[in-house]
Design an enzyme around this catalytic site. Structure first.
Site, PDB file in Angstrom:
ATOM      1  CB  SER A 125      32.149  44.114  50.720  1.00  0.00           C
ATOM      2  OG  SER A 125      31.707  43.027  50.548  1.00  0.00           O
ATOM      3  CE1 TYR A 150      37.924  41.363  51.723  1.00  0.00           C
ATOM      4  CE2 TYR A 150      36.021  40.613  51.365  1.00  0.00           C
ATOM      5  CZ  TYR A 150      36.611  41.223  51.026  1.00  0.00           C
ATOM      6  OH  TYR A 150      36.137  42.206  50.139  1.00  0.00           O
ATOM      7  CE  LYS A 154      37.177  44.797  53.172  1.00  0.00           C
ATOM      8  NZ  LYS A 154      37.905  45.926  52.800  1.00  0.00           N
ATOM      9  CG  PHE A 179      25.663  46.094  45.883  1.00  0.00           C
ATOM     10  CD1 PHE A 179      26.567  47.699  47.016  1.00  0.00           C
ATOM     11  CD2 PHE A 179      25.178  45.160  46.406  1.00  0.00           C
ATOM     12  CE1 PHE A 179      24.989  46.830  47.633  1.00  0.00           C
ATOM     13  CE2 PHE A 179      24.300  45.637  47.370  1.00  0.00           C
ATOM     14  CZ  PHE A 179      24.321  46.092  47.763  1.00  0.00           C
TER      15      PHE A 179
HETATM   16  P1  NAD Z   1      42.972  44.244  44.537  1.00  0.00           P
HETATM   17  O1  NAD Z   1      43.508  43.135  45.309  1.00  0.00           O
HETATM   18  O2  NAD Z   1      42.864  44.310  43.654  1.00  0.00           O
HETATM   19  O3  NAD Z   1      44.041  46.069  45.275  1.00  0.00           O
HETATM   20  C1  NAD Z   1      44.122  45.733  46.505  1.00  0.00           C
HETATM   21  C2  NAD Z   1      45.112  46.584  46.822  1.00  0.00           C
HETATM   22  O4  NAD Z   1      45.753  46.138  48.248  1.00  0.00           O
HETATM   23  C3  NAD Z   1      46.304  45.318  45.963  1.00  0.00           C
HETATM   24  O5  NAD Z   1      47.235  46.226  44.628  1.00  0.00           O
HETATM   25  C4  NAD Z   1      47.414  45.303  47.259  1.00  0.00           C
HETATM   26  O6  NAD Z   1      48.232  44.468  46.387  1.00  0.00           O
HETATM   27  C5  NAD Z   1      47.518  46.152  48.566  1.00  0.00           C
HETATM   28  N1  NAD Z   1      47.451  45.755  49.495  1.00  0.00           N
HETATM   29  C6  NAD Z   1      47.094  44.362  49.920  1.00  0.00           C
HETATM   30  N2  NAD Z   1      47.838  44.787  51.421  1.00  0.00           N
HETATM   31  C7  NAD Z   1      48.285  45.729  51.562  1.00  0.00           C
HETATM   32  C8  NAD Z   1      48.967  46.315  52.204  1.00  0.00           C
HETATM   33  N3  NAD Z   1      49.507  45.846  53.730  1.00  0.00           N
HETATM   34  N4  NAD Z   1      49.475  47.551  52.278  1.00  0.00           N
HETATM   35  C9  NAD Z   1      50.065  48.146  50.837  1.00  0.00           C
HETATM   36  N5  NAD Z   1      49.273  47.375  50.084  1.00  0.00           N
HETATM   37  C10 NAD Z   1      48.201  46.428  50.159  1.00  0.00           C
HETATM   38  O7  NAD Z   1      41.717  44.263  44.990  1.00  0.00           O
HETATM   39  P2  NAD Z   1      40.343  45.654  44.533  1.00  0.00           P
HETATM   40  O8  NAD Z   1      39.441  44.716  44.538  1.00  0.00           O
HETATM   41  O9  NAD Z   1      40.912  46.447  43.942  1.00  0.00           O
HETATM   42  O10 NAD Z   1      39.541  45.738  45.890  1.00  0.00           O
HETATM   43  C11 NAD Z   1      40.294  47.276  46.569  1.00  0.00           C
HETATM   44  C12 NAD Z   1      39.281  47.383  48.118  1.00  0.00           C
HETATM   45  O11 NAD Z   1      37.885  46.660  47.624  1.00  0.00           O
HETATM   46  C13 NAD Z   1      39.801  45.901  49.106  1.00  0.00           C
HETATM   47  O12 NAD Z   1      39.108  46.551  50.365  1.00  0.00           O
HETATM   48  C14 NAD Z   1      38.816  45.202  49.122  1.00  0.00           C
HETATM   49  O13 NAD Z   1      37.694  44.170  50.254  1.00  0.00           O
HETATM   50  C15 NAD Z   1      37.281  45.792  48.715  1.00  0.00           C
HETATM   51  N6  NAD Z   1      36.227  46.108  48.066  1.00  0.00           N
HETATM   52  C16 NAD Z   1      36.497  45.072  46.469  1.00  0.00           C
HETATM   53  C17 NAD Z   1      35.283  44.363  46.302  1.00  0.00           C
HETATM   54  C18 NAD Z   1      35.859  43.514  44.725  1.00  0.00           C
HETATM   55  O14 NAD Z   1      34.791  42.643  43.759  1.00  0.00           O
HETATM   56  N7  NAD Z   1      36.597  43.986  43.950  1.00  0.00           N
HETATM   57  C19 NAD Z   1      34.239  43.905  46.149  1.00  0.00           C
HETATM   58  C20 NAD Z   1      33.402  45.338  48.024  1.00  0.00           C
HETATM   59  C21 NAD Z   1      34.977  45.367  48.450  1.00  0.00           C
HETATM   60  N1  UFG Z   2      29.445  32.473  39.532  1.00  0.00           N
HETATM   61  C1  UFG Z   2      29.609  31.766  38.830  1.00  0.00           C
HETATM   62  N2  UFG Z   2      30.266  30.956  37.895  1.00  0.00           N
HETATM   63  C2  UFG Z   2      31.556  31.763  38.041  1.00  0.00           C
HETATM   64  C3  UFG Z   2      31.490  32.555  38.805  1.00  0.00           C
HETATM   65  C4  UFG Z   2      30.561  33.108  39.941  1.00  0.00           C
HETATM   66  O1  UFG Z   2      28.365  31.272  38.393  1.00  0.00           O
HETATM   67  O2  UFG Z   2      32.471  30.833  37.626  1.00  0.00           O
HETATM   68  C5  UFG Z   2      28.260  33.192  40.178  1.00  0.00           C
HETATM   69  C6  UFG Z   2      28.228  32.963  41.349  1.00  0.00           C
HETATM   70  O3  UFG Z   2      27.615  31.779  41.749  1.00  0.00           O
HETATM   71  C7  UFG Z   2      27.517  34.173  41.611  1.00  0.00           C
HETATM   72  C8  UFG Z   2      27.747  34.968  40.598  1.00  0.00           C
HETATM   73  O4  UFG Z   2      28.265  34.666  39.802  1.00  0.00           O
HETATM   74  O5  UFG Z   2      26.245  33.735  42.049  1.00  0.00           O
HETATM   75  C9  UFG Z   2      28.599  36.216  41.222  1.00  0.00           C
HETATM   76  O6  UFG Z   2      29.999  35.942  41.876  1.00  0.00           O
HETATM   77  P1  UFG Z   2      31.410  36.398  42.040  1.00  0.00           P
HETATM   78  O7  UFG Z   2      32.580  35.478  43.034  1.00  0.00           O
HETATM   79  O8  UFG Z   2      31.471  37.159  41.284  1.00  0.00           O
HETATM   80  O9  UFG Z   2      30.622  37.523  43.582  1.00  0.00           O
HETATM   81  P2  UFG Z   2      30.246  37.791  44.613  1.00  0.00           P
HETATM   82  O10 UFG Z   2      28.490  38.354  44.323  1.00  0.00           O
HETATM   83  O11 UFG Z   2      29.454  35.840  44.962  1.00  0.00           O
HETATM   84  O12 UFG Z   2      30.702  37.654  45.624  1.00  0.00           O
HETATM   85  C10 UFG Z   2      32.174  39.076  45.375  1.00  0.00           C
HETATM   86  C11 UFG Z   2      33.124  38.897  46.169  1.00  0.00           C
HETATM   87  C12 UFG Z   2      33.155  38.918  48.239  1.00  0.00           C
HETATM   88  C13 UFG Z   2      32.724  40.246  48.477  1.00  0.00           C
HETATM   89  C14 UFG Z   2      30.937  39.970  47.386  1.00  0.00           C
HETATM   90  C15 UFG Z   2      30.445  41.746  48.200  1.00  0.00           C
HETATM   91  O13 UFG Z   2      33.517  37.830  45.480  1.00  0.00           O
HETATM   92  O14 UFG Z   2      34.351  39.367  47.994  1.00  0.00           O
HETATM   93  O15 UFG Z   2      31.710  40.287  45.981  1.00  0.00           O
HETATM   94  O16 UFG Z   2      31.590  42.876  47.354  1.00  0.00           O
HETATM   95  F1  UFG Z   2      32.848  39.945  49.253  1.00  0.00           F
END
Ligand code: NAD
Ligand code: UFG
Length: 336
Positions: A125, A150, A154, A179
């Site tokens: 991330s 969290y 990562k 991102f």
């Molecule tokens: P998500 O929660 O939708 O998907 C993760 C999946 O993993 C879920 O289906 C959950 O049931 C499964 N899971 C969790 N722990 C498990 C385990 N121990 N065994 C088997 N399954 C398990 O999340 P996502 O948004 O699809 O994110 C996927 C990956 O990308 C994660 O590693 C997350 O940290 C990373 N990531 C996500 C974002 C974001 O904003 N969505 C940003 C940066 C990185």
């Molecule tokens: N925001 C609002 N109102 C809301 C929710 C979010 O104004 O109700 C704003 C936040 O303040 C921020 C922007 O929208 O400025 C984006 O917020 P998100 O929570 O959607 O995303 P972030 O970039 O803060 O964080 C996300 C994930 C983290 C991850 C990070 C980088 O939540 O887990 O992206 O991948 F680490």
């Protein structure tokens, strides 16, 4: 047909990646404990790709489930999505996050090395950069101390991959630093399913538009940005999924004991207020929102330098913010 194990494949990014792999002629094998997803996603995947993906319900920390998968299938590569991802919850339950996010990678790497499965793509991330001094952020931008367990999980997983590959295990790894993933598959059959009240901007917007939430609060409009609200790099989930495909292709051509890291973003920063305006415009509706206080711990602005992934993986995003806002809304509407 090459078989790719997708841990967390029933989740948001994993399910979209399963579609991209299947469409490229690879067979996705999904391992998920459904802790943050539902089995219904598999039916939806079947509707999109014409075949129900092979699915194992199990915990990525459980070595036995991998043994079962290896008995049934010859796996060519792994994409490791499975993790817990709620930043706030991770500050309350750090051990839960460290155990799942780090533990699962250790069990998986042991298994892969033993079975001679060479390639792994890992979900990292942009949170590892914190608030960078210079924008856009390149992969060379120094990582900063994590703001949450969290984020730290990562960083630690990236470090584990570096040390592991240095030990010459005969494997290859790429960490993709995502991102802000947004949008959904154009069919609106799969998308993001947040648990409870969303923390992230776009699900909050779509749930407000759907009447599930009364109003959206914009967390601060006094930042040093064009309109005062925070800036992020919003990447369509199908483009992000495609980056995994490209990463796997690239890995398979590298020498063994290879590791690299890539930013996955659009290279363009959009403000929170800009996202709201785009959402309103493309979907022809008015969103109920107000400007509130800053959210503690928020990064003011971040967006990716994407030169490396463009040139090395030959990956380019093909969706606009407009596409993302339209697809996110269509997905939300399909849920009601
Ligand atoms: P998500 O929660 O939708 O998907 C993760 C999946 O993993 C879920 O289906 C959950 O049931 C499964 N899971 C969790 N722990 C498990 C385990 N121990 N065994 C088997 N399954 C398990 O999340 P996502 O948004 O699809 O994110 C996927 C990956 O990308 C994660 O590693 C997350 O940290 C990373 N990531 C996500 C974002 C974001 O904003 N969505 C940003 C940066 C990185
Ligand atoms: N925001 C609002 N109102 C809301 C929710 C979010 O104004 O109700 C704003 C936040 O303040 C921020 C922007 O929208 O400025 C984006 O917020 P998100 O929570 O959607 O995303 P972030 O970039 O803060 O964080 C996300 C994930 C983290 C991850 C990070 C980088 O939540 O887990 O992206 O991948 F680490």
């Amino acid at each position: 047909m090459k078989k790719i194990l997708i841990t967390g494949g029933a989740g948001y990014i994993g399910s979209h990646t399963a579609v991209v792999l299947a469409e490229a002629g690879l067979q996705p094998i999904i391992l998920d404990d459904l802790s943050n997803s539902s089995e219904q996603v598999l039916d939806r995947l079947e509707e999109i790709i014409g075949e129900k993906p092979v699915f194992y319900k199990g915990d990525c920390n459980d070595r036995a489930i991998y043994e079962q998968i290896a008995q049934d299938h010859e796996i060519s590569g792994v994409i490791h999505f499975a993790a817990y991802k709620a930043v706030g919850e991770s500050t309350q339950f750090p051990l839960k996050y460290y155990r799942n996010n780090i533990g699962s990678l250790l069990v998986l790497l042991d298994f892969m090395q033993e079975k001679g499965i060479k390639d792994i793509v890992f979900s990292s991330s942009c949170t590892v950069y914190g608030q960078p001094e210079i924008l856009p952020v390149t992969e060379e931008t120094p990582r900063q101390e994590a703001e949450s367990p969290y984020g730290n999980s990562k960083k630690i997983c990236e470090d584990i991959l570096v040390d592991f590959i240095k030990s010459k295990p005969g494997m290859r790894a790429i960490a993709l630093r995502y991102f802000n993933p947004v949008g959904a598959h154009a069919s609106a059959k799969i998308g993001e399913l947040p648990n409870g009240t969303p923390n992230n901007l776009v699900p909050y917007i779509t749930q407000t538009a759907a009447g599930i939430r009364e109003k959206l609060t914009v967390f601060g409009d006094d930042y040093d940005t064009a309109d005062g609200s925070c800036v992020r790099d919003f990447i369509h989930v199908m483009d992000l999924a495609d980056a995994h495909m490209k990463a796997l292709e690239y890995l398979s051509k590298q020498d063994l004991d290879f590791y690299d890291v890539f930013n996955v973003g659009t290279g363009k920063g959009d403000t929170v207020l800009g996202v709201i305006k785009t959402f309103e415009k493309v979907n022809e509706l008015e969103l109920n929102y107000q400007v509130g206080k800053r959210r503690p711990g928020d990064i003011e602005k971040i967006f990716a330098d994407t030169k490396k992934i463009n040139e090395v993986l030959h990956w380019q995003p093909s969706h606009s913010l407009e596409d993302s806002m339209r697809d996110s809304w269509n997905w939300q509407k399909s849920l009601s």
